[in-house]
Design an enzyme around this catalytic site. Structure first.
Site, PDB file in Angstrom:
ATOM      1  N   LEU A   1       0.820  -1.221   0.000  1.00 24.72           N
ATOM      2  CA  LEU A   1       0.000   0.000   0.000  1.00 24.72           C
ATOM      3  C   LEU A   1       0.852   1.267   0.000  1.00 24.72           C
ATOM      4  CD1 LEU A   1      -2.754  -1.012   2.596  1.00 24.72           C
ATOM      5  CD2 LEU A   1      -2.719  -1.387   0.119  1.00 24.72           C
TER       6      LEU A   1
ATOM      7  N   HIS B   1      -3.331   4.182  -2.593  1.00 19.45           N
ATOM      8  CA  HIS B   1      -4.330   3.308  -1.955  1.00 19.45           C
ATOM      9  C   HIS B   1      -4.990   4.023  -0.770  1.00 19.45           C
ATOM     10  CE1 HIS B   1      -1.493   0.101  -3.548  1.00 19.45           C
ATOM     11  NE2 HIS B   1      -2.639  -0.243  -4.088  1.00 19.45           N
TER      12      HIS B   1
ATOM     13  N   ARG C   1       4.670  -1.080  -7.830  1.00 17.73           N
ATOM     14  CA  ARG C   1       5.848  -1.532  -8.578  1.00 17.73           C
ATOM     15  C   ARG C   1       7.018  -0.549  -8.495  1.00 17.73           C
ATOM     16  NH1 ARG C   1       1.877  -3.905 -11.916  1.00 17.73           N
ATOM     17  NH2 ARG C   1       2.296  -6.112 -12.268  1.00 17.73           N
TER      18      ARG C   1
END
Ligand code: PAF
Length: 278
Positions: free
Chosen positions: A29, A33, A186
């Site tokens: 997260l 998010h 990522r």
């Protein structure tokens, strides 16, 4: 805040008379998010966050293996947010039983025949499969998704319409680092050198948008983008498209209302995507 691997157990803690906002995630997260979760908390008495790295949406097993899994850190970030927040972190077997499905049951037409749908063959089948399963378990009033995965949002909006699910899909704006890089789980996989070059996606989109607003020819804008990536050896450009936001079909001429620029590139081994309204 409690964490559950089993949805029936979580459900016992939910008040059926109170509304539910749902934020599906794959964990790792970040502020993006958290912005979705805060939005849900603002509008609903109860919020469920799922953390599940969904194997069926990865075409590349290397990508699945590399995907960051940081459950302890994720829970620490959520702990202080709200009392009425529940985390659902199932195992693969809880979602898929003994083996994930191998069929492709959804037809999203042209929406999947472009961009991520072309580059990642079964990706949206896997996304739709898990999202439908989660929606049917959680049965929320609203579900929150980030516009970084804009094509995913259009697929999920279509899924909800096709399946007659009574769920409001809430689009939330992209959250960016100070240098413009769109927040993504990522990003943590980038080397320091790659990370320093990663904002190129955002600067390219800004430059292309400025050309679009001057009504330069779409072909010229595309060519300019390709030239930028030819001179950036760490990158390999996957696509740059200018599409209409609804059908996600390529725009070729002006006037072009509801246009959005979309870009995907590999930086080393890591695939990054970004988009912006034009
Ligand atoms: O956007 C994501 O993180 C995933 O695609 C989602 C919606 C949680 C489904 O696995």
């Amino acid at each position: 805040m409690e964490v559950f691997k089993n949805y029936e157990k979580l459900q016992k803690h939910l008040n059926p008379k109170e509304s539910i906002g749902f934020v599906p995630t794959m964990g790792a997260l970040h502020q993006g998010h958290l912005s979705l979760i805060k939005e849900s908390i603002k509008h609903h008495q109860q919020t469920v966050v799922s953390i599940f790295v969904n194997p069926t949406q990865f075409d590349d097993t290397g990508d699945l293996d590399r995907y960051p899994r940081t459950l302890e850190k994720d829970l620490a970030q959520l702990a202080s947010l709200n009392q009425n927040l529940w985390v659902y972190a199932p195992l693969v077997s809880e979602i898929y039983g003994p083996a994930p499905p191998v069929t492709n049951p959804y037809d999203f037409g042209a929406l999947t025949q472009t961009m991520e749908g072309l580059s990642r063959a079964h990706h949206f089948q896997g996304v739709a499969t898990v999202v439908e399963k989660l929606f049917r378990k959680v049965n929320p009033q609203s579900a929150y998704f980030g516009e970084k995965d804009f094509q995913q949002i259009r697929i999920i909006e279509t899924l909800v319409a096709q399946k007659n699910l009574n769920i409001e899909i809430v689009r939330c704006p992209i959250v960016r680092e100070v240098d413009g890089l769109a927040m993504s789980s990522r990003n943590t996989l980038l080397s320091p050198e790659e990370r320093s070059q990663a904002p190129l996606l955002h600067t390219t989109l800004c430059a292309a948008k400025a050309q679009f607003l001057r009504q330069q020819s779409i072909d010229t804008i595309k060519q300019n983008v390709h030239e930028i990536y030819e001179k950036a050896p760490l990158f390999s450009l996957d696509y740059f498209n200018i599409c209409d936001e609804n059908r996600l079909q390529d725009i070729k001429n002006y006037p072009a209302p509801q246009a959005r620029g979309f870009l995907a590139a590999k930086l080393g081994k890591i695939r990054l995507i970004d988009n912006m309204p034009f």
